[in-house]
Design an enzyme around this catalytic site. Structure first.
Site, PDB file in Angstrom:
ATOM      1  N   TYR A  63       0.852  -1.200   0.000  1.00  0.00           N
ATOM      2  CA  TYR A  63       0.000   0.000   0.000  1.00  0.00           C
ATOM      3  C   TYR A  63       0.873   1.230   0.000  1.00  0.00           C
ATOM      4  CZ  TYR A  63      -5.019  -0.208   0.104  1.00  0.00           C
ATOM      5  OH  TYR A  63      -6.331  -0.285  -0.283  1.00  0.00           O
ATOM      6  N   GLU A  65      -0.362   4.767  -0.457  1.00  0.00           N
ATOM      7  CA  GLU A  65      -1.179   5.982  -0.603  1.00  0.00           C
ATOM      8  C   GLU A  65      -0.316   7.220  -0.465  1.00  0.00           C
ATOM      9  OE1 GLU A  65      -4.548   5.931   1.988  1.00  0.00           O
ATOM     10  OE2 GLU A  65      -5.513   4.342   0.853  1.00  0.00           O
ATOM     11  N   ASP A 213      -6.417  13.371 -25.323  1.00  0.00           N
ATOM     12  CA  ASP A 213      -6.456  11.988 -24.855  1.00  0.00           C
ATOM     13  C   ASP A 213      -5.803  11.158 -25.955  1.00  0.00           C
ATOM     14  OD1 ASP A 213      -7.038   9.379 -24.275  1.00  0.00           O
ATOM     15  OD2 ASP A 213      -9.149   9.708 -23.802  1.00  0.00           O
ATOM     16  N   THR A 239      -3.799   5.967 -21.894  1.00  0.00           N
ATOM     17  CA  THR A 239      -3.663   4.637 -21.324  1.00  0.00           C
ATOM     18  C   THR A 239      -2.296   4.116 -21.758  1.00  0.00           C
ATOM     19  OG1 THR A 239      -4.789   3.742 -23.254  1.00  0.00           O
ATOM     20  CG2 THR A 239      -6.117   4.050 -21.266  1.00  0.00           C
ATOM     21  N   LYS A 242      -2.457   0.235 -25.029  1.00  0.00           N
ATOM     22  CA  LYS A 242      -2.880   0.090 -26.435  1.00  0.00           C
ATOM     23  C   LYS A 242      -1.624   0.073 -27.307  1.00  0.00           C
ATOM     24  CE  LYS A 242      -7.438   2.036 -25.558  1.00  0.00           C
ATOM     25  NZ  LYS A 242      -7.472   2.711 -24.250  1.00  0.00           N
ATOM     26  N   ARG A 248      -2.369  -2.416 -18.300  1.00  0.00           N
ATOM     27  CA  ARG A 248      -3.571  -1.578 -18.219  1.00  0.00           C
ATOM     28  C   ARG A 248      -3.315  -0.518 -17.159  1.00  0.00           C
ATOM     29  NH1 ARG A 248      -6.559  -4.876 -21.263  1.00  0.00           N
ATOM     30  NH2 ARG A 248      -8.094  -3.252 -21.491  1.00  0.00           N
TER      31      ARG A 248
HETATM   32  N1  DSN Z   1     -12.435   0.492 -24.810  1.00  0.00           N
HETATM   33  C1  DSN Z   1     -11.342   1.242 -25.381  1.00  0.00           C
HETATM   34  C2  DSN Z   1     -11.265   1.024 -26.839  1.00  0.00           C
HETATM   35  O1  DSN Z   1     -11.455  -0.103 -27.241  1.00  0.00           O
HETATM   36  O2  DSN Z   1     -10.978   1.939 -27.600  1.00  0.00           O
HETATM   37  C3  DSN Z   1     -11.395   2.634 -25.003  1.00  0.00           C
HETATM   38  O3  DSN Z   1     -11.637   2.731 -23.637  1.00  0.00           O
END
Ligand code: DSN
Length: 416
Positions: A63, A65, A213, A239, A242, A248
């Site tokens: 933890y 925090e 984003d 994120t 991707k 993630r």
């Molecule tokens: N679910 C993601 C996507 O597939 O683009 C975005 O959050």
């Protein structure tokens, strides 16, 4: 297509002996599913063994925090070093000056990261101007079913009906009429390059904060295969899982010179406001095993091999789009500049629905998602299109020749 050699190594769960046989069976089954299918889901990728090692590490037990050297719990010798390393690697991966950009590495994923930015910088009930979901935006860009659309008011923008790309004159008109607090550039299903300079000019003209984003194209930015939003944005969220090929998780970058006036009359930096919105505003302890894996992915993204990878991702997507077009399919906006393709499978009733297309492809071992297309006439559960992406298969070694074969295979399956 070559198979995923790099995912079959020391982290191969198929060889592990777990005590929990039910879960072990499911892990093995998922490994087998991933090995024998082709994933064209634009938001998925295959992480390295090192990323998996970090995710499965004992940092998960801790933890932490707070932020480095300002924690609530003791025992932070290693977590402080880890978080600082991730913070140092993030600007390096995107060629940024660490004196200009602050970075928060604790966001659990993209949606909470976006929510944290609005909580930090947009007054409750204020306006966020984001791309509509059916034109390629994301739920957290202010859609009414998302918390972001309930707490703030979305000012939607979309693509031009004929060109299927963003019309910047129209964008400016909407911004000037509505005077949003924040404009969001970014997408989940827009295949083209976004003109961040134009977004900056529009944000300046209407007095809005500009947030980008870059979740979908972050890996392409790191690899120099897509324009960088950093010269123009005030805040950049992404994120990590991707095109960036990490765990993630999420990163939030903010310019250190940007401030907002507090209720007490002090100027507070965007970075401080965002850090507070993440913790204690929205989250508790960060997932330190995830932070470890983020740090690993960021180091990988700064290598020459990753640059080569990012360029190949785009070459593969362009090839796949061109081949599908030659075979008679309608590609939204006529092609792609990124890793993703939006394909109109319905073609005004001359083809098949997105759900039917995705189901047929899955039966044949090709995994995609159904997707709405701009000016959708069908329902989100059975829309007019599918979204295809090349990040995952490029990690597995796919090249243009594989895309030509894949397009033929997709065409054959969909026409059966
Ligand atoms: N679910 C993601 C996507 O597939 O683009 C975005 O959050």
């Amino acid at each position: 297509m070559r198979r995923a050699k790099r995912t079959v190594a020391r982290r191969d769960f198929a060889k592990s002996k777990m005590k929990d046989k039910q879960i072990e069976k499911l892990i093995k089954a998922e490994e087998a599913r991933q090995k024998k299918t082709i994933s064209l889901i634009a938001s998925e990728n295959y992480v390295s063994d090192d990323v998996l090692e970090a995710l499965g590490s004992k940092f998960t037990n801790k933890y932490s925090e707070g932020y480095p050297h300002k924690r609530y719990y003791k025992g932070q010798t290693n977590t402080d070093k880890l978080e600082e390393l991730a913070q140092a690697r993030a600007p390096k991966a995107f060629g940024l000056d660490k004196n200009i950009w602050h970075v928060n590495v604790q966001g659990l994923s993209g949606s909470p990261a976006n929510l944290a930015v609005y909580l930090a910088l947009v007054p409750i009930g204020g306006k966020v101007m984001g791309m509509s979901l059916d034109h390629g935006g994301h739920l957290t860009h202010g859609h009414k079913v998302s918390a972001t659309g309930k707490i703030w008011t979305q000012v939607p923008y979309g693509v031009n009906k004929n060109t299927e790309v963003i019309d910047y004159n129209e964008l400016k008109k909407i911004a000037m009429e509505n005077k949003p607090n924040m404009i969001i550039a970014g997408f989940t299903a827009y295949p083209r390059i976004v003109d961040f300079k134009k977004f900056r000019e529009i944000a300046d003209a209407c007095g809005a904060i500009l947030m980008v984003d870059m979740s979908h194209f972050a890996g392409l930015v790191a690899g120099g295969a897509y324009p960088s939003p950093f010269p123009y944005a005030d805040v950049v969220t992404t994120t990590v899982h991707k095109t960036l090929r990490g765990p993630r998780s999420a990163l939030i970058f903010s310019r250190k010179d940007k401030t907002q006036l507090s209720a007490k009359g002090n100027q507070i930096s965007f970075g401080d406001l965002i850090d507070k919105a993440i913790f204690p505003g929205l989250q508790g302890g960060p997932h330190m095993n995830q932070v470890a894996a983020v740090a690993v992915a960021l180091k990988e993204a700064a290598t020459p091999a990753f640059k080569k990878y990012a360029k190949q991702v785009v070459k593969n997507a362009k090839t796949l789009a061109e081949e599908l077009k030659k075979l008679g399919w309608k590609i939204i906006s006529g092609g792609t500049d990124s890793h993703l393709i939006l394909m109109d499978t319905w073609m005004e009733g001359k083809g098949i629905s997105g759900e039917e297309a995705a189901t047929k492809l899955e039966k044949a071992g090709i995994i995609v998602n159904k997707n709405t297309i701009p000016n959708e006439t069908r329902s989100p559960m059975d829309p007019s299109g599918i979204r295809l992406g090349t990040a995952g298969e490029t990690t597995r070694g796919a090249k243009e020749k594989d895309m030509i074969k894949l397009a033929k295979r997709i065409d054959k399956i969909l026409r059966k």
